[in-house]
Write a protein that holds these residues in place. Structure first.
Motif, PDB file in Angstrom:
ATOM      1  N   ASN A  48       0.852  -1.191   0.000  1.00 55.64           N
ATOM      2  CA  ASN A  48       0.000   0.000   0.000  1.00 55.64           C
ATOM      3  C   ASN A  48       0.889   1.243   0.000  1.00 55.64           C
ATOM      4  O   ASN A  48       2.085   1.164   0.329  1.00 55.64           O
ATOM      5  CB  ASN A  48      -0.977   0.006   1.193  1.00 55.64           C
ATOM      6  CG  ASN A  48      -0.231   0.060   2.512  1.00 55.64           C
ATOM      7  OD1 ASN A  48       0.421   1.045   2.829  1.00 55.64           O
ATOM      8  ND2 ASN A  48      -0.311  -1.025   3.278  1.00 55.64           N
ATOM      9  N   ARG A  49       0.293   2.361  -0.395  1.00 54.50           N
ATOM     10  CA  ARG A  49       1.077   3.584  -0.584  1.00 54.50           C
ATOM     11  C   ARG A  49       1.747   4.056   0.695  1.00 54.50           C
ATOM     12  O   ARG A  49       2.921   4.439   0.689  1.00 54.50           O
ATOM     13  CB  ARG A  49       0.154   4.687  -1.134  1.00 54.50           C
ATOM     14  CG  ARG A  49       0.889   5.991  -1.452  1.00 54.50           C
ATOM     15  CD  ARG A  49      -0.095   7.065  -1.833  1.00 54.50           C
ATOM     16  NE  ARG A  49      -1.025   7.308  -0.734  1.00 54.50           N
ATOM     17  CZ  ARG A  49      -2.291   7.692  -0.888  1.00 54.50           C
ATOM     18  NH1 ARG A  49      -2.789   7.875  -2.093  1.00 54.50           N
ATOM     19  NH2 ARG A  49      -3.069   7.886   0.167  1.00 54.50           N
ATOM     20  N   ARG A  50       0.996   4.017   1.765  1.00 56.23           N
ATOM     21  CA  ARG A  50       1.537   4.538   3.025  1.00 56.23           C
ATOM     22  C   ARG A  50       2.835   3.807   3.396  1.00 56.23           C
ATOM     23  O   ARG A  50       3.846   4.431   3.713  1.00 56.23           O
ATOM     24  CB  ARG A  50       0.492   4.392   4.143  1.00 56.23           C
ATOM     25  CG  ARG A  50       0.848   5.106   5.418  1.00 56.23           C
ATOM     26  CD  ARG A  50      -0.279   5.001   6.434  1.00 56.23           C
ATOM     27  NE  ARG A  50      -1.413   5.846   6.129  1.00 56.23           N
ATOM     28  CZ  ARG A  50      -1.543   7.111   6.530  1.00 56.23           C
ATOM     29  NH1 ARG A  50      -0.593   7.661   7.251  1.00 56.23           N
ATOM     30  NH2 ARG A  50      -2.605   7.804   6.217  1.00 56.23           N
ATOM     31  N   ASP A  51       2.805   2.461   3.301  1.00 58.40           N
ATOM     32  CA  ASP A  51       4.011   1.696   3.624  1.00 58.40           C
ATOM     33  C   ASP A  51       5.133   1.994   2.633  1.00 58.40           C
ATOM     34  O   ASP A  51       6.305   2.013   2.991  1.00 58.40           O
ATOM     35  CB  ASP A  51       3.715   0.186   3.588  1.00 58.40           C
ATOM     36  CG  ASP A  51       2.891  -0.236   4.786  1.00 58.40           C
ATOM     37  OD1 ASP A  51       2.753   0.574   5.733  1.00 58.40           O
ATOM     38  OD2 ASP A  51       2.366  -1.370   4.771  1.00 58.40           O
ATOM     39  N   ARG A  96       6.443   5.995   3.340  1.00 59.81           N
ATOM     40  CA  ARG A  96       6.632   6.529   4.698  1.00 59.81           C
ATOM     41  C   ARG A  96       8.092   6.877   4.996  1.00 59.81           C
ATOM     42  O   ARG A  96       8.391   7.937   5.521  1.00 59.81           O
ATOM     43  CB  ARG A  96       6.117   5.491   5.700  1.00 59.81           C
ATOM     44  CG  ARG A  96       6.086   5.956   7.138  1.00 59.81           C
ATOM     45  CD  ARG A  96       5.491   4.878   8.036  1.00 59.81           C
ATOM     46  NE  ARG A  96       6.024   3.563   7.716  1.00 59.81           N
ATOM     47  CZ  ARG A  96       5.337   2.432   7.741  1.00 59.81           C
ATOM     48  NH1 ARG A  96       4.074   2.425   8.097  1.00 59.81           N
ATOM     49  NH2 ARG A  96       5.901   1.285   7.433  1.00 59.81           N
ATOM     50  N   TRP A 126      -2.701   4.789  -5.238  1.00 63.99           N
ATOM     51  CA  TRP A 126      -1.245   4.983  -5.233  1.00 63.99           C
ATOM     52  C   TRP A 126      -0.852   6.390  -5.642  1.00 63.99           C
ATOM     53  O   TRP A 126       0.321   6.722  -5.703  1.00 63.99           O
ATOM     54  CB  TRP A 126      -0.591   3.958  -6.169  1.00 63.99           C
ATOM     55  CG  TRP A 126      -0.661   2.593  -5.587  1.00 63.99           C
ATOM     56  CD1 TRP A 126      -1.676   1.691  -5.714  1.00 63.99           C
ATOM     57  CD2 TRP A 126       0.294   1.991  -4.720  1.00 63.99           C
ATOM     58  NE1 TRP A 126      -1.413   0.564  -4.992  1.00 63.99           N
ATOM     59  CE2 TRP A 126      -0.196   0.718  -4.375  1.00 63.99           C
ATOM     60  CE3 TRP A 126       1.524   2.405  -4.198  1.00 63.99           C
ATOM     61  CZ2 TRP A 126       0.496  -0.145  -3.532  1.00 63.99           C
ATOM     62  CZ3 TRP A 126       2.222   1.543  -3.372  1.00 63.99           C
ATOM     63  CH2 TRP A 126       1.706   0.278  -3.046  1.00 63.99           C
ATOM     64  N   VAL A 148      -1.499  13.797   0.553  1.00 66.59           N
ATOM     65  CA  VAL A 148      -0.637  12.621   0.765  1.00 66.59           C
ATOM     66  C   VAL A 148       0.764  13.068   1.165  1.00 66.59           C
ATOM     67  O   VAL A 148       1.376  12.510   2.084  1.00 66.59           O
ATOM     68  CB  VAL A 148      -0.589  11.756  -0.527  1.00 66.59           C
ATOM     69  CG1 VAL A 148       0.443  10.639  -0.389  1.00 66.59           C
ATOM     70  CG2 VAL A 148      -1.966  11.193  -0.847  1.00 66.59           C
ATOM     71  N   THR A 185       0.615  14.211   4.812  1.00 67.86           N
ATOM     72  CA  THR A 185       0.305  13.248   5.877  1.00 67.86           C
ATOM     73  C   THR A 185       1.116  11.952   5.808  1.00 67.86           C
ATOM     74  O   THR A 185       1.196  11.227   6.785  1.00 67.86           O
ATOM     75  CB  THR A 185      -1.195  12.874   5.846  1.00 67.86           C
ATOM     76  OG1 THR A 185      -1.496  12.345   4.550  1.00 67.86           O
ATOM     77  CG2 THR A 185      -2.077  14.072   6.134  1.00 67.86           C
ATOM     78  N   GLU A 186       1.690  11.633   4.637  1.00 69.17           N
ATOM     79  CA  GLU A 186       2.308  10.304   4.512  1.00 69.17           C
ATOM     80  C   GLU A 186       3.788  10.331   4.169  1.00 69.17           C
ATOM     81  O   GLU A 186       4.438   9.287   4.214  1.00 69.17           O
ATOM     82  CB  GLU A 186       1.560   9.489   3.431  1.00 69.17           C
ATOM     83  CG  GLU A 186       0.107   9.225   3.783  1.00 69.17           C
ATOM     84  CD  GLU A 186      -0.624   8.393   2.731  1.00 69.17           C
ATOM     85  OE1 GLU A 186       0.043   7.702   1.941  1.00 69.17           O
ATOM     86  OE2 GLU A 186      -1.861   8.465   2.691  1.00 69.17           O
TER      87      GLU A 186
END
Ligand code: CP
Length: 322
Positions: free
Chosen positions: A208-211, A214, A260, A266, A269-270
């Motif tokens: 996933n995008r966050r992982d 980050r 994505w 994004v 926050t990410e």
């Protein structure tokens, strides 16, 4: 033995660094530059630009690079050439060599054909993209841009780089994973499952995008390569996962990259505070990346395009032994 640049995979880290060091001479104030002492370096040489797939950046920057160094250029594409009458790319290359061409820059969609051309054609070949294979000069310019932005001379050790989007159809992603790893970076790839490679790459995989983003110091966004979805290479591979992927593309069209894509929220926050954004282009604004982020100070996208001239000057000089 003629020297070619077919990919990053076959280069040693020292060879990669030699290209980067050479290209660095051709940057001034973060822009491409050709010192007056190089303006005749390739005088009397002729560079053929053979582009059988569309291109803006690669084609234009090779032409600018060649002309900056004093070389002549000749362009051959699919339109209005004897390729349309059935002439092969190999025969086209050999006829150009017979006319006195000294080096060929080649973009075409067949991965294996590139290696045959490199083996059989007696002048240096630069791979400007071979289907889903590699795009070595793009990887060199991306590495050069990132090293410059990070203020590092030659190593990406300790740097986390994430490449997200349509990975499996991207020759840029392949070449980037090779080059970033050779320079010591930790590389993560991520994208919709139908856009992840089947084989294992020298990279971590994020689901996933966050992982994926980050911990990244730089994020490379990639567009969906719509022209390659369900391509011959996919179809040649007779596994269940391949046939699922082809069925997916047939039934649903393009993969969903929304989950994505990168926009200002994004980023806020990410992503890490000072992380850079790269994109090889062309960018499909609003799909993989918002214009706001693309035009922000963390975006290196136009710097990449400019550094393409510097890298291509270095590659032409190296392969022509100047
Ligand atoms: N990045 C890249 O290869 O762009 P072009 O297709 O416009 O050459």
């Amino acid at each position: 033995m003629v020297e070619n640049l077919s990919g990053i995979k076959g280069l040693t880290p020292d060879e990669v660094k030699r290209y980067l060091k050479s290209a660095k001479r051709f940057i001034k104030d973060q822009k491409p530059y050709c010192p007056p002492s190089f303006s005749d370096a390739l005088r009397g040489k002729t560079i053929a630009l053979l582009f059988f797939e569309p291109s803006t950046r690669t084609r234009a920057s090779f032409e600018i690079a060649a002309k900056n160094l004093g070389a002549n250029t000749v362009f051959v594409g699919s339109e209005n050439t004897s390729i349309q009458k059935g002439e092969s790319i190999y025969d086209t290359c050999m006829n150009l060599v017979a006319m006195g061409v000294d080096l060929i820059v080649l973009r075409q969609n067949n991965e294996a054909l590139l290696h045959e051309i490199c083996f059989r054609v007696p002048v240096p070949i630069v791979n400007a993209g071979n289907g889903m294979g590699e795009h070595p000069t793009q990887a060199l310019l991306d590495a050069l841009t990132l090293l410059d932005a990070l203020g590092r001379p030659q190593t990406l050790r300790g740097i986390n780089i994430s490449i997200i989007g349509d990975i499996s159809h991207s020759r840029v992603a392949r070449s980037e994973v090779y080059i970033f790893a050779k320079l010591g970076a930790t590389v993560t790839i991520g994208g919709p499952t139908e856009c992840l490679p089947f084989e294992s790459w020298q990279a971590h995989v994020a689901m996933n995008r966050r992982d994926a983003i980050r911990d990244a110091d730089a994020v490379v966004c990639l567009r969906v390569q719509k022209e390659r979805l369900g391509s011959e290479k996919d179809q040649d591979r007779s596994s269940d996962s391949v046939s699922n992927r082809i069925t997916h593309f047939r039934d649903h069209g393009s993969p969903a990259v929304g989950a994505w894509s990168i926009n200002a929220r994004v980023v806020e926050t990410e992503m890490k505070k000072n992380a850079f954004i790269l994109h090889p282009g062309p960018v499909i604004w609003g799909e993989e990346l918002s214009e706001e982020v693309g035009q922000s100070s963390r975006s290196l996208i136009l710097r990449q395009a400019g550094f393409g001239v510097a890298v291509r000057q270095a590659v032409l000089l190296e392969l022509l032994g100047v």
